[in-house]
Design an enzyme around this catalytic site. Structure first.
Site, PDB file in Angstrom:
ATOM      1  N   ASP A   1       4.350   1.987  -4.050  1.00 23.25           N
ATOM      2  CA  ASP A   1       3.368   2.308  -5.074  1.00 23.25           C
ATOM      3  C   ASP A   1       3.026   1.025  -5.824  1.00 23.25           C
ATOM      4  O   ASP A   1       3.892   0.409  -6.453  1.00 23.25           O
ATOM      5  CB  ASP A   1       3.960   3.348  -6.033  1.00 23.25           C
ATOM      6  CG  ASP A   1       2.976   3.795  -7.101  1.00 23.25           C
ATOM      7  OD1 ASP A   1       1.894   3.191  -7.226  1.00 23.25           O
ATOM      8  OD2 ASP A   1       3.293   4.765  -7.815  1.00 23.25           O
TER       9      ASP A   1
ATOM     10  N   ASP B   1      -7.685  -4.586  -5.550  1.00 26.78           N
ATOM     11  CA  ASP B   1      -8.881  -3.905  -5.046  1.00 26.78           C
ATOM     12  C   ASP B   1      -8.555  -2.416  -5.051  1.00 26.78           C
ATOM     13  O   ASP B   1      -8.176  -1.836  -4.039  1.00 26.78           O
ATOM     14  CB  ASP B   1      -9.227  -4.401  -3.643  1.00 26.78           C
ATOM     15  CG  ASP B   1     -10.541  -3.844  -3.135  1.00 26.78           C
ATOM     16  OD1 ASP B   1     -11.517  -3.807  -3.910  1.00 26.78           O
ATOM     17  OD2 ASP B   1     -10.590  -3.409  -1.967  1.00 26.78           O
TER      18      ASP B   1
ATOM     19  N   CYS C   1     -15.094  -0.460  -5.131  1.00 23.41           N
ATOM     20  CA  CYS C   1     -16.388  -0.244  -4.486  1.00 23.41           C
ATOM     21  C   CYS C   1     -17.085   0.981  -5.085  1.00 23.41           C
ATOM     22  O   CYS C   1     -17.877   1.648  -4.426  1.00 23.41           O
ATOM     23  CB  CYS C   1     -16.251  -0.110  -2.976  1.00 23.41           C
ATOM     24  SG  CYS C   1     -15.211   1.265  -2.419  1.00 23.41           S
TER      25      CYS C   1
ATOM     26  N   ASP D   1       0.854  -1.187   0.000  1.00 19.07           N
ATOM     27  CA  ASP D   1       0.000   0.000   0.000  1.00 19.07           C
ATOM     28  C   ASP D   1       0.887   1.234   0.000  1.00 19.07           C
ATOM     29  O   ASP D   1       1.966   1.234   0.595  1.00 19.07           O
ATOM     30  CB  ASP D   1      -0.937   0.031   1.205  1.00 19.07           C
ATOM     31  CG  ASP D   1      -2.170   0.887   0.941  1.00 19.07           C
ATOM     32  OD1 ASP D   1      -3.213   0.330   0.535  1.00 19.07           O
ATOM     33  OD2 ASP D   1      -2.096   2.125   1.120  1.00 19.07           O
TER      34      ASP D   1
END
Length: 422
Positions: free
Chosen positions: A127, A228, A338, A99
């Site tokens: 990254d 994700d 999402c 992350d």
């Protein structure tokens, strides 16, 4: 619920004063009323249960993680999906979490320690669009020692949060130096956690930070990759709940406004979408300089929205490209967001398919034009598990969409790829 705690369901229900409803379509999942808070419960603090949206759990289950797999999570924070991956992994294999936000990845580290799931995991602040480190395919029996890192021969020893003061000072100075310099792809990612059987213990720095060539990836890459991707979160129930404070009258403007979605889709058609971010800024500056002050004021809010949205779309496609690059042949990759928008989901998949095409075409489900489908390097796979899931098909065949009305979950888009050739 963490595996192995099913026998304690009655005790957990008595503690939180709420009956746990089994989610029949997703093994190991139980639903709670939205007003029930578990963060201060003993079961949560003891690591018996953890909160994760069922749609997110479905995205992880699509990866079909098996013991022995080497899994990459390119956008690991805040960590619930990472924990589920490690639960599925068992006593062999590894999970690498990446992350770009150090403070959010530190929260992942806290979760791993809380649930005692970090034994086969390593966490890198990096990254995800440029991360290039290989999984460590080593024997699970690693050497363990007392300190976190041995400076003399630069070999990693067993990780501990109780590091010597000199080492903490050296690490803080290194982070400060990195923040003052421009980030380049040649800089090594910061390793902030590694488990005893993650393959790091006893390894030299040179071996840990060895990157993979495209040829090596085909056989030594990751078995499973989850992308994700960071998005506008407009499908997240937690995000939508913020409107209780912001005011529900702003929901239409912030989330449901068609102009907003159209502006995201418009970015796909812009000629500079396929170029560098600096090209985008250059074009935008040129447009503004050619307009009158009234026109600039009129469109400034629109372009701010477009620019922010472009950053997500630009990053999402780069994350998908890099995740697929690090995947071994016959490995599986899941792309999810999402967001409810087409631009951050179907349009990204469509663009990615076209970039990796070799032959064949179909009519685009999102636009009136032809979409080239790959026949050699990758395949967009059917998600067979979804036959029993409360979700619907995306605008591209074989993709899925969860939404609050259909699924009683947060919104989530899911696409599954397999790599056929390097």
């Amino acid at each position: 619920m963490k595996p192995g705690n099913e026998a304690e369901i009655e005790g957990i229900e008595a503690e939180i004063k709420c009956k746990l409803e089994k989610v029949n379509w997703l093994p190991g999942f139980y639903s709670l009323r939205p007003d029930i808070l578990i963060a201060n419960s003993k079961s949560y603090l003891d690591g018996k249960i953890y909160g994760i949206d069922a749609a997110s759990g479905a995205a992880v289950s699509v990866l079909n993680i098996s013991p022995g797999d080497h899994v990459l999570d390119l956008c690991a924070a805040p960590g619930a999906k990472l924990c589920m991956m490690l639960d599925l992994l068992g006593d062999s294999g590894s999970v690498t979490g990446v992350d770009v936000a150090r403070h959010r990845l530190a929260a992942c580290r806290t979760m791993l320690q809380k649930y005692s799931l970090g034994d086969r995991c390593r966490l890198f602040v990096a990254d995800g669009t440029t991360f290039s480190l290989a999984p460590l395919r080593v024997d699970s029996r690693s050497r363990s020692c007392e300190s976190s890192f041995e400076e003399k021969d630069e070999r990693f020893r067993e990780w501990t949060s109780r590091r010597p003061w000199k080492e903490r000072k050296r690490a803080a100075k290194a982070r400060e130096t990195m923040s003052l310099q421009s980030v380049t792809t040649s800089e090594n990612p910061e390793l902030i956690f590694y488990g005893r059987h993650s393959g790091v213990v006893g390894l030299s720095k040179n071996k840990l930070y060895k990157t993979m060539s495209d040829l090596e990836v085909s056989s030594c890459g990751y078995d499973k990759v989850l992308v994700d991707a960071e998005c506008t979160h407009d499908g997240s129930v937690k995000h939508i709940q913020k409107f209780e404070n912001w005011g529900w009258t702003t929901l239409q403007r912030r989330v449901l406004d068609a102009v907003r979605t159209d502006s995201l889709t418009l970015l796909q058609a812009m000629p500079f979408f396929h170029h560098d971010l600096y090209t985008y800024i250059y074009c935008l500056q040129g447009f503004i300089s050619s307009c009158s002050s009234f026109t600039v004021l009129r469109f400034s809010k629109y372009f701010r929205l477009c620019f922010r949205s472009f950053l997500f779309v630009f990053s999402q496609l780069k994350l998908l490209r890099n995740g697929f690059r690090l995947l071994k042949v016959r490995g599986l990759l899941v792309y999810s967001t999402c967001s409810l928008t087409v631009a951050q989901n179907e349009d990204i998949v469509e663009q990615f398919l076209k970039e990796n095409a070799s032959a064949g075409s179909i009519n685009s489900p999102t636009r009136q034009k032809s979409v080239i489908l790959p026949s050699g390097c990758l395949e967009l796979q059917e998600i067979n598990e979804a036959e029993e899931w409360p979700c619907k098909s995306g605008r591209i065949p074989k993709t899925l969409r969860f939404d609050p009305l259909t699924s009683q979950t947060s919104g989530l888009f899911v696409a599954k790829f397999t790599k056929l050739a390097a």
